[in-house]
Design a protein around this motif. Sequence first.
Motif, PDB file in Angstrom:
ATOM      1  N   UNK A  25       6.946  -2.737  -3.667  1.00 16.90           N
ATOM      2  CA  UNK A  25       5.862  -2.966  -2.715  1.00 16.90           C
ATOM      3  C   UNK A  25       5.280  -4.342  -2.969  1.00 16.90           C
ATOM      4  N   UNK A  26       4.993  -5.034  -1.892  1.00 20.17           N
ATOM      5  CA  UNK A  26       4.429  -6.381  -2.010  1.00 20.17           C
ATOM      6  C   UNK A  26       3.298  -6.518  -1.012  1.00 20.17           C
ATOM      7  N   UNK A  27       2.138  -6.944  -1.496  1.00 25.36           N
ATOM      8  CA  UNK A  27       1.015  -7.223  -0.610  1.00 25.36           C
ATOM      9  C   UNK A  27       0.606  -8.661  -0.855  1.00 25.36           C
ATOM     10  N   UNK A  28       0.502  -9.419   0.251  1.00 26.44           N
ATOM     11  CA  UNK A  28       0.136 -10.831   0.098  1.00 26.44           C
ATOM     12  C   UNK A  28      -1.019 -11.167   1.020  1.00 26.44           C
ATOM     13  N   UNK A  29      -1.837 -12.057   0.530  1.00 29.43           N
ATOM     14  CA  UNK A  29      -2.973 -12.532   1.303  1.00 29.43           C
ATOM     15  C   UNK A  29      -2.479 -13.564   2.311  1.00 29.43           C
ATOM     16  N   UNK A  30      -2.956 -13.459   3.559  1.00 27.82           N
ATOM     17  CA  UNK A  30      -2.578 -14.425   4.587  1.00 27.82           C
ATOM     18  C   UNK A  30      -3.772 -15.230   5.103  1.00 27.82           C
ATOM     19  N   UNK A  31      -4.979 -14.786   4.772  1.00 22.93           N
ATOM     20  CA  UNK A  31      -6.177 -15.520   5.175  1.00 22.93           C
ATOM     21  C   UNK A  31      -7.332 -15.037   4.314  1.00 22.93           C
ATOM     22  N   UNK A  32      -8.261 -15.944   4.036  1.00 17.78           N
ATOM     23  CA  UNK A  32      -9.430 -15.583   3.238  1.00 17.78           C
ATOM     24  C   UNK A  32     -10.673 -16.246   3.794  1.00 17.78           C
ATOM     25  N   UNK A  56      -4.976 -12.621  -8.832  1.00 12.07           N
ATOM     26  CA  UNK A  56      -4.642 -11.606  -9.834  1.00 12.07           C
ATOM     27  C   UNK A  56      -4.631 -10.210  -9.217  1.00 12.07           C
ATOM     28  N   UNK A  57      -5.552  -9.951  -8.304  1.00  9.91           N
ATOM     29  CA  UNK A  57      -5.601  -8.653  -7.626  1.00  9.91           C
ATOM     30  C   UNK A  57      -4.295  -8.389  -6.874  1.00  9.91           C
ATOM     31  N   UNK A  58      -3.887  -9.333  -6.042  1.00 15.19           N
ATOM     32  CA  UNK A  58      -2.656  -9.130  -5.267  1.00 15.19           C
ATOM     33  C   UNK A  58      -1.429  -9.071  -6.176  1.00 15.19           C
ATOM     34  N   UNK A  59      -1.417  -9.862  -7.229  1.00 18.89           N
ATOM     35  CA  UNK A  59      -0.279  -9.830  -8.160  1.00 18.89           C
ATOM     36  C   UNK A  59      -0.188  -8.480  -8.862  1.00 18.89           C
ATOM     37  N   UNK A  62      -0.978  -8.706   4.310  1.00 23.37           N
ATOM     38  CA  UNK A  62       0.208  -8.079   4.881  1.00 23.37           C
ATOM     39  C   UNK A  62       0.898  -7.306   3.772  1.00 23.37           C
ATOM     40  N   UNK A  63       1.339  -6.091   4.086  1.00 15.40           N
ATOM     41  CA  UNK A  63       2.069  -5.260   3.126  1.00 15.40           C
ATOM     42  C   UNK A  63       3.508  -5.126   3.585  1.00 15.40           C
ATOM     43  N   UNK A  64       4.428  -5.219   2.623  1.00 16.59           N
ATOM     44  CA  UNK A  64       5.843  -5.030   2.940  1.00 16.59           C
ATOM     45  C   UNK A  64       6.527  -4.346   1.767  1.00 16.59           C
ATOM     46  N   UNK A  65       7.665  -3.744   2.051  1.00 21.03           N
ATOM     47  CA  UNK A  65       8.512  -3.228   0.985  1.00 21.03           C
ATOM     48  C   UNK A  65       9.214  -4.428   0.375  1.00 21.03           C
TER      49      UNK A  65
END
Length: 157
Positions: free
Chosen positions: A83-90, A18-21, A106-109
């Motif tokens: 803007x999109x930020x996605x989790x790649x490892x936890x 939910x945080x990343x979304x 990772x952050x990307x446009x």
Amino acid sequence: MPEPKLEDLESIDAIIRAYYASISFAAGKLPDYRRLRTLFHPRARITPPRADDSLAAEVLDVEPFLERSQGIITGSELERRGFFQREVFRSVEAFGNVAHVFSTYESSLADEPRPFERGINSIQLLKQGHGWAALNIMWEIERKDLAIPDEYTREDA
């Protein structure tokens, strides 16, 4: 304070998703600040990295941080492009009602799939009657002189 979606708080995985979304958004939009507010404990703190690389920390309550964020995003290239930020490892450490999450991102446009930034969110969570709540979030951005260690990028590390 808006009412939280209970499914956002039911597990550590749910609150992190939910945080990343809620911080990711399409072109012409803004983060979902309403949903984001519901993920935090009422006395939560957010500690962004210092732009000047000093050791002095700026610790903010949620509302002042979100107001600053909205001021930076509104009318900027981020709002125009998304803007999109996605989790790649936890990595999660939990005991009883407390948990600490190291979440590599990772952050990307939104219109460019290649990330422009990587970092690690350090998130402290507290389980309460209605579910998990973020009590503290701070993060560090990867730089030329500060690479993310392999143990925070690979599942098999």
